[in-house]
Design an enzyme around this catalytic site. Structure first.
Site, short mmCIF file in Angstrom:
data_model
loop_
_atom_site.label_atom_id
_atom_site.label_comp_id
_atom_site.label_asym_id
_atom_site.label_seq_id
_atom_site.Cartn_x
_atom_site.Cartn_y
_atom_site.Cartn_z
NE ARG A 25 6.51 -7.09 5.94
CZ ARG A 25 6.00 -7.32 7.18
NH1 ARG A 25 5.85 -8.54 7.62
NH2 ARG A 25 5.64 -6.33 7.93
CG PHE A 57 1.86 -5.48 -0.02
CD1 PHE A 57 0.55 -5.75 0.36
CD2 PHE A 57 2.74 -6.55 -0.21
CE1 PHE A 57 0.12 -7.07 0.55
CE2 PHE A 57 2.31 -7.86 -0.01
CZ PHE A 57 1.00 -8.12 0.37
CE1 TYR A 58 6.92 -5.79 -0.74
CE2 TYR A 58 8.79 -4.30 -0.63
CZ TYR A 58 8.03 -5.21 -1.32
OH TYR A 58 8.41 -5.57 -2.58
NE ARG A 59 1.24 -4.73 6.83
CZ ARG A 59 1.55 -5.79 7.57
NH1 ARG A 59 1.88 -5.64 8.82
NH2 ARG A 59 1.51 -7.00 7.06
#
Ligand code: NAP
Length: 310
Positions: A25, A57-59
């Site tokens: 990420r 979703f990954y922020r």
């Protein structure tokens, strides 16, 4: 950096895309500060990468928003995704899209995907959510529709094979790598014909960045009889690729193998490490692997469709 046309979207994209999810990420999962992750994005863009993939979703959308500040929006191709687990209704999709636009600091998304779709959910998502996506496209908030598979639970690509029957998806994100090449026959033959843009995930993942994980994968494949133990060195399964005219490392082999696979357009590379990013940019500019090495890789792993390299 080479550029290619992303299938029928006509978008000109760098063959390497910056993936802002996965195990790193962009470093948010591995201890980077926000500034360090922003620096990764800026370095990628300054090195001619023009494709960035993120997801609600990954922020990491807000970080991408900060990373692209100062760059010309029209020169970039932004890809983000709506999660598809839990209950998703049209009003939630509209809210998610508005939030993604705000996070990214833009008024349009180039490719908006349904994220991690499984076969069991596909028909419902198609009838419930796709009409809303089309409306959003008509309003100019989305340019192209994409769909991504949940590779870890669907390494055979059953969902994407179903999705190929609907002529609605401009772009598909597919799990493909040296270990699991099953998308070649099951997905790419059709996507090349339909001119669907293909983004590759899992090119390196854990199996090709951690030698111990590669050995575990090979053991598993020998046990379930998907590879023949007599054709591989269990202690150094991909060592044969490293030679004078070959690659410098397994990571090198893994990205180049995907980059030159017919039917693929953008190879996503996920990293939180600036040195890895620089190395991967160099790798993506190298020529294909020697023909005989590719033939051998195809031969060793030709029956594999049970593993992802996670
Ligand atoms: N279903 C979906 O929609 C879905 C699922 C998965 C992924 N994706 C997308 O696909 C993108 C790519 O997947 P991925 O993130 O798994 O990417 P990847 O490039 O296949 O693998 C990333 C892993 O490899 C390591 N790595 C990268 N370059 C390296 C190098 N030169 N040397 C050693 N290790 C290296 C990274 O660690 P370091 O940080 O230490 O470099 C990280 O652990 C994701 O970021 C995401 O955008 C989508």
């Amino acid at each position: 950096m080479d550029y290619t046309t992303l299938g029928r979207t006509g978008l000109k994209v760098s063959v390497m895309g910056l993936g802002c999810g996965g195990p790193s990420r962009i470093g948010q999962a591995t201890g980077n500060t926000e500034e360090e992750s922003i620096a990764i994005i800026k370095h990628g863009l300054n090195s001619s990468i023009n494709f960035i993939d993120t997801a609600e979703f990954y922020r990491t959308e807000k970080i991408v928003g900060k990373g692209i500040e100062g760059f010309n929006r029209e020169d970039l191709v932004l890809s983000t995704k709506k999660s598809t687990w839990g209950s998703i209704k049209p009003d939630k999709v509209i809210k998610s899209l508005e939030r993604s636009l705000k996070n990214l600091g833009t008024d349009y998304i180039d490719i908006y995907h349904l994220h991690g779709v499984i076969l069991q959910d596909y028909d419902n998502l198609y009838s419930e959510v796709v009409p809303t996506l089309l409306e959003m496209r008509d309003q100019g908030k989305i340019r192209f529709l994409g769909i991504t598979e949940r590779f870890n639970v669907d390494p055979q690509h059953t969902m994407l094979q179903r999705a190929l029957k609907d002529d609605i998806w401009d772009v598909m994100m597919v799990g493909f790598n040296i270990l699991n090449q099953s998308a070649r026959e099951r997905i790419f033959l059709a996507t090349m014909e339909k001119k669907i843009g293909i983004l590759i995930m899992f090119a390196v993942r854990l199996a090709f960045s951690r030698p111990i994980r590669l050995k575990q994968c090979i053991d598993e494949l020998i046990q379930n009889k998907q590879i023949n133990p007599s054709v591989i060195d269990k202690e150094d399964p991909l060592g044969f690729l490293i030679h004078n005219k070959g690659v410098e490392s397994v990571v090198d082999a893994a990205y180049r193998f995907c980059n030159y696979e017919p039917g693929t357009h953008v190879i996503l590379s996920g990293t939180g490490n600036l040195d890895h990013l620089k190395e991967n940019i160099k790798i993506m500019q190298k020529p294909p692997l020697p023909k005989e090495d590719v033939i051998k890789l195809k031969e060793i792993f030709r029956n594999v469709d049970s593993i992802t390299g996670e």
